[in-house]
Write a protein that holds these residues in place. Sequence first.
Motif, mmCIF file in Angstrom:
data_model
loop_
_atom_site.group_PDB
_atom_site.id
_atom_site.type_symbol
_atom_site.label_atom_id
_atom_site.label_comp_id
_atom_site.label_asym_id
_atom_site.label_seq_id
_atom_site.Cartn_x
_atom_site.Cartn_y
_atom_site.Cartn_z
ATOM 1 N N ALA A 203 0.821 -1.203 0.000
ATOM 2 C CA ALA A 203 0.000 0.000 0.000
ATOM 3 C C ALA A 203 0.859 1.258 0.000
ATOM 4 O O ALA A 203 1.940 1.289 0.601
ATOM 5 C CB ALA A 203 -0.921 0.001 1.218
ATOM 6 N N GLY A 222 -7.778 5.845 0.327
ATOM 7 C CA GLY A 222 -7.395 6.346 -0.985
ATOM 8 C C GLY A 222 -6.008 5.956 -1.441
ATOM 9 O O GLY A 222 -5.587 6.345 -2.536
ATOM 10 N N GLU A 223 -5.284 5.185 -0.632
ATOM 11 C CA GLU A 223 -3.946 4.753 -1.055
ATOM 12 C C GLU A 223 -4.047 3.641 -2.095
ATOM 13 O O GLU A 223 -4.800 2.684 -1.905
ATOM 14 C CB GLU A 223 -3.138 4.219 0.137
ATOM 15 C CG GLU A 223 -2.548 5.280 1.013
ATOM 16 C CD GLU A 223 -1.603 4.680 2.049
ATOM 17 O OE1 GLU A 223 -0.709 5.414 2.495
ATOM 18 O OE2 GLU A 223 -1.756 3.496 2.406
ATOM 19 N N PRO A 224 -3.269 3.723 -3.170
ATOM 20 C CA PRO A 224 -3.190 2.586 -4.085
ATOM 21 C C PRO A 224 -2.571 1.377 -3.371
ATOM 22 O O PRO A 224 -1.636 1.529 -2.581
ATOM 23 C CB PRO A 224 -2.270 3.086 -5.198
ATOM 24 C CG PRO A 224 -2.319 4.587 -5.096
ATOM 25 C CD PRO A 224 -2.492 4.878 -3.636
ATOM 26 N N THR A 244 -4.430 -3.879 -8.927
ATOM 27 C CA THR A 244 -4.174 -2.724 -8.077
ATOM 28 C C THR A 244 -5.507 -2.131 -7.646
ATOM 29 O O THR A 244 -6.416 -1.959 -8.472
ATOM 30 C CB THR A 244 -3.313 -1.688 -8.816
ATOM 31 O OG1 THR A 244 -2.070 -2.313 -9.201
ATOM 32 C CG2 THR A 244 -3.005 -0.497 -7.921
ATOM 33 N N TYR A 245 -5.620 -1.843 -6.352
ATOM 34 C CA TYR A 245 -6.875 -1.431 -5.734
ATOM 35 C C TYR A 245 -6.728 -0.075 -5.048
ATOM 36 O O TYR A 245 -5.623 0.352 -4.697
ATOM 37 C CB TYR A 245 -7.299 -2.456 -4.675
ATOM 38 C CG TYR A 245 -7.538 -3.838 -5.223
ATOM 39 C CD1 TYR A 245 -8.807 -4.239 -5.633
ATOM 40 C CD2 TYR A 245 -6.493 -4.767 -5.315
ATOM 41 C CE1 TYR A 245 -9.026 -5.520 -6.130
ATOM 42 C CE2 TYR A 245 -6.715 -6.047 -5.811
ATOM 43 C CZ TYR A 245 -7.981 -6.417 -6.219
ATOM 44 O OH TYR A 245 -8.196 -7.671 -6.707
ATOM 45 N N VAL A 246 -7.882 0.544 -4.807
ATOM 46 C CA VAL A 246 -7.975 1.738 -3.968
ATOM 47 C C VAL A 246 -9.204 1.554 -3.088
ATOM 48 O O VAL A 246 -10.268 1.157 -3.570
ATOM 49 C CB VAL A 246 -8.124 3.023 -4.810
ATOM 50 C CG1 VAL A 246 -8.320 4.230 -3.899
ATOM 51 C CG2 VAL A 246 -6.893 3.236 -5.687
ATOM 52 N N PRO A 251 -8.138 8.157 -5.089
ATOM 53 C CA PRO A 251 -6.675 8.047 -5.164
ATOM 54 C C PRO A 251 -6.062 9.369 -5.595
ATOM 55 O O PRO A 251 -6.761 10.259 -6.087
ATOM 56 C CB PRO A 251 -6.473 6.977 -6.229
ATOM 57 C CG PRO A 251 -7.671 7.116 -7.119
ATOM 58 C CD PRO A 251 -8.809 7.505 -6.220
ATOM 59 N N HIS A 343 3.959 5.796 -4.495
ATOM 60 C CA HIS A 343 3.044 4.681 -4.737
ATOM 61 C C HIS A 343 3.474 3.973 -6.016
ATOM 62 O O HIS A 343 4.443 4.395 -6.676
ATOM 63 C CB HIS A 343 1.591 5.151 -4.859
ATOM 64 C CG HIS A 343 1.434 6.534 -5.418
ATOM 65 N ND1 HIS A 343 1.821 6.881 -6.689
ATOM 66 C CD2 HIS A 343 0.964 7.676 -4.851
ATOM 67 C CE1 HIS A 343 1.586 8.162 -6.908
ATOM 68 N NE2 HIS A 343 1.066 8.685 -5.801
ATOM 69 N N ALA A 370 -11.885 0.157 -7.406
ATOM 70 C CA ALA A 370 -12.225 0.920 -6.194
ATOM 71 C C ALA A 370 -13.121 0.066 -5.304
ATOM 72 O O ALA A 370 -14.166 -0.423 -5.751
ATOM 73 C CB ALA A 370 -12.924 2.220 -6.570
#
Length: 371
Positions: A203, A222-224, A244-246, A251, A343, A370
Amino acid sequence: MGTDELYPADRLAAARRATAVVGLDALLLTPGSDLRYLTGYDAHAGERLTCLVLPAEGEATLIVPTLERPAAEASPAPATGVRIVDHGDGSDPYPLLVAALGGPVGAVGLADRMWAEQVLALRAALPGADQRLASEVLRELRIRKSPAEVAALAEAGAAIDAVHERMGEWLRPGRTEAEVATDIAAAIRAAGHVSVDFVIVAAGPNGASPHHGTSDRPIGAGEPVVVDIGGTMASGYRSDCTRTYVAGGPPPVEFVDYYAVLHEAQRAAVAAVAPGITAEALDAVGRDVIAAAGYGDAFLHRSGHGIGLDGHEEPYVVAGNPRPIEAGMAFSIEPGIYLAGRHGARIEDIVVCTPDGVARLNTTPTELIAL
């Protein structure tokens, strides 16, 4: 699929022929993927010697510790025609190996990842034999997957996709990377894998390190978050997929901009897979998209690696590899962009080259997710 399809008996004959062609008198394979590829036996690696002795001409012999003979006999190995010979604790197994060779040998191919203590013991037991790498023989046999192997990889791909589809159950702000990873590891097993090979949950600034792993750092809103996960199925074939998620908020704008570049690069590279394109040319497809957007220095690694009984095997999709891609080759397409201290992002699918193009073995969306 049956083990006779995944581990057919004619592989030993093919390996014998290839051994002779490269000028080796025998292959000597200790526990690992090459031994499993030829016999179906997922052997335990330990201080007691297990070794497949495969002369270019003559009978194949699987030398095992006495206490592991039941496991060898229960494996697909006997159906391939190998003879099993065991050795008890306290006995020297190397005379059994010399006898299984059936006569003097001038050159032997050793498993690439054989333990040094075994390499040196073989040097003493066969002082007149040159030692070379068994991959001279097995690389070409393993690099193109059979239909049964592709089916096994597709099964693994579907299993890891099922884990990514559940990410919203675990990944949220305030939880640590390690806590999320614990849940993911349990889900990897629940989805059908017999073992977890790796879980990367990276993260924020940790996402800028491609092989980060996990930490006790809480995930911020909101962190990738880069999630790269994989495991091994009962078949022996492996999965490997990155998304890859948020979670919990929007983000950074900068991240959204370069994720769009990465998404375009990954899709372009997947679409470029076809028989005849070289590995280095395929690497350049996505890399050129990323470089054109000004992020070339932030793509730190090769575009992909082969996968099968090993998580990383040939072909490697990397600059300097002129090998043409062929139908049956299975490998990852995984460009990434990593901004140190801020990030990062990576998108990874396993694909297989088909006679007329490409098939993705990971089919979940590659857009930014997201939660």
